[in-house]
Structures are given as C-alpha cells and as structure tokens.
Write an enzyme that holds these catalytic residues in place. Structure first.
Site, short mmCIF file in Angstrom:
data_model
loop_
_atom_site.label_atom_id
_atom_site.label_comp_id
_atom_site.label_asym_id
_atom_site.label_seq_id
_atom_site.Cartn_x
_atom_site.Cartn_y
_atom_site.Cartn_z
N ASP A 67 58.00 46.60 41.12
CA ASP A 67 57.92 45.92 42.42
C ASP A 67 58.99 46.41 43.39
OD1 ASP A 67 60.13 44.85 41.09
OD2 ASP A 67 59.20 42.92 40.74
N ASN A 136 61.65 30.92 36.16
CA ASN A 136 60.39 30.20 36.38
C ASN A 136 59.22 30.86 35.65
OD1 ASN A 136 59.86 32.48 37.87
ND2 ASN A 136 59.57 31.43 39.83
N GLU A 143 54.76 35.11 40.71
CA GLU A 143 55.33 33.77 40.62
C GLU A 143 54.30 32.81 40.01
OE1 GLU A 143 58.32 33.81 41.05
OE2 GLU A 143 59.04 34.61 42.95
#
Ligand code: PGA
Length: 258
Positions: A67, A136, A143
């Site tokens: 990324d 997370n 995400e």
C-alpha cells in the site's frame, strides 16, 4: 493456519526473516509481497544482515508493496516508497526496477489501483506475502468491513489507524486519510502468506484473526481461508489465544518444518 509462538519478539523476528530468506534461496526469482510499519523494520534489518553476510542475494527477486498513502510523492519522507528505500531497498542488491509500490501521487488514483492489480497478475502473482496486522485487525489498509474479496483500490483510513500512524508525522492533521491498498482478495491470491504480530496491543486482533469468526469486522480473519498462512507471534501477542496448548504442541517453540 500455522500458529508459531516464540518466547520473545527477537525470536519471532529472526524466524520470519529466516523463512523469507529461505524462500529467496530456494527460488532466486521469487516475487515477494512486502509490508511497512514498525513491526517489519527489524525483519528488514535481519534480511539486510543475511545479505551483508553473503547468505542471500536479492538481485533477481521482484517485489510488490501492499500500500501507499494517497497524495504523498515517492520522495516524501513519510511515504512508503521512502520507508522501503530506507529499511530494505537501499541497503541490499534489490534492483529498483524490480520493486513496485503504488504511486500515491498518481493523477488518477483509481486508475493507478487498477494498473497495480494488473501488474501483480502480469508478473505471475506473489509467491510469498509478508504482513503485519493493525490493532483493529487490518491487513494492508483494509480496515474493518473491507470486502473479503476486494482488489487494489482506494480505502479511507479508520480513525484508529490515523491515530496509530500519527506517531510518524509532525501532527495528526498531516496524516493522509486515503490510501491505495492491495485488497483482501489480492492478498489471498499470494501462494504463501507470513504475518508477524508483536506485543500486547496486538493480542486482541491476533485472537480475532486466528480464533474469531471469519468476518469483515476483523479483515485478517480472511487468512483462515488461505491454505498456506503462517503467523509469527511473541508470547505477549499470543496471550489471549485459547487454544495455545494445541499450537505449542504442534509447533514447539514456534518451530515449523521447512
Ligand atoms: P505496525 O503496523 O507494525 O506499525 O504496528 C502494522 C499495521 O498497521 O499493519
């Protein structure tokens, strides 16, 4: 999924770096998927050390990073281009023309995402993908609630990711809110996956990834679908796992057969 619990962070780092180096020695033209973040910095240090000791050459490998931040040019000090140059590329014999990272400053980021996905396919796919994991449960910048079959695309960073990554920027306002990231589907296409998680702050995400339900709530749980995924942990990151006795019986001291 192979769950490999090591008695220290150093041991987990050494083990995953050795695993990657073994793969490069076995296939000098292999395609590696690479990651950024604090956890992989010592992994790259160990890979550099193997190169300096002339145990391995990276001169024929190809690499694709997971990324990049949208809006940052490759020479921006917080870009992942810069990170990779500093921690790995600039310290080994990897050929820069054989490295690929999405261009965050592309005029058309959506087009750049499509180009990047196609480039991975065109070179025959990724042999071994290195991953970290977010608190997370994110992998890359996928995400929570990311599609489990997503391809390379633009993703908005979760607020907790912006907070976590702000430690590298002057202030939180400077952290880009958008990224170009391999999708979860892209990552699952890699022939092998090696993930490293270190420290107490990762223990909940590690539990959800390994023993939780397969769910977009924890993007890393998608690794449960992968036939060749290895997870390298230190004791603390493994501390919430409920089937720990089983993992340690199968892989004492995190040992895995070659
Ligand atoms: P970290 O990042 O290694 O800096 O904790 C991992 C990630 O967010 O994937």
């Amino acid at each position: 999924m192979k769950v490999l619990i090591h008695d220290s962070a150093e041991a987990a780092v050494a083990a995953i770096a050795n695993r990657i180096v073994e793969k490069v020695i076995a296939k000098p033209t292999c395609v590696l998927g690479l990651a950024t973040g604090g956890t992989v910095e010592p992994v790259y240090d160990a890979m550099v050390q193997k190169y300096e000791q002339q145990k391995v050459s990276y001169s024929r490998i190809r690499t694709f990073n997971l990324d990049e931040y949208v809006g940052l040019s490759p020479d921006h000090p917080m870009s992942y281009h810069h990170f990779m140059e500093k921690h790995l590329f600039g310290r080994t014999d990897i050929k820069s023309e054989n490295t690929s990272i999405p261009f965050g400053n592309a005029v058309n980021p959506n087009e750049e995402a499509r180009r990047y996905e196609a480039a991975i396919k065109q070179c025959g796919g990724i042999d071994c993908q290195l991953l970290g994991i977010g608190e997370n449960g994110h992998i890359g910048f996928n995400e929570p609630t990311s599609s489990l079959s997503s391809t390379v695309r633009i993703k908005t960073l979760a607020p907790e990711t912006v907070r976590a990554n702000s430690r590298y920027f002057k202030n939180i306002a400077e952290v880009p809110r958008l990224s170009i990231t391999m999708g979860i589907g892209t990552i699952l296409c890699a022939r092998e996956i090696v993930l490293i998680a270190i420290g107490d702050n990762k223990s909940k995400a590690v539990l959800e990834m390994i023993e939780g339900p397969l769910s977009a709530r924890c993007p890393a749980s998608a690794l449960q679908l992968h036939p060749h995924a290895e997870v390298y942990l230190d004791e603390v990151a493994a501390s919430q796992l409920t089937l720990r006795d089983y993992y340690e019986a199968v892989h004492p001291n995190g040992k895995v057969e070659s």
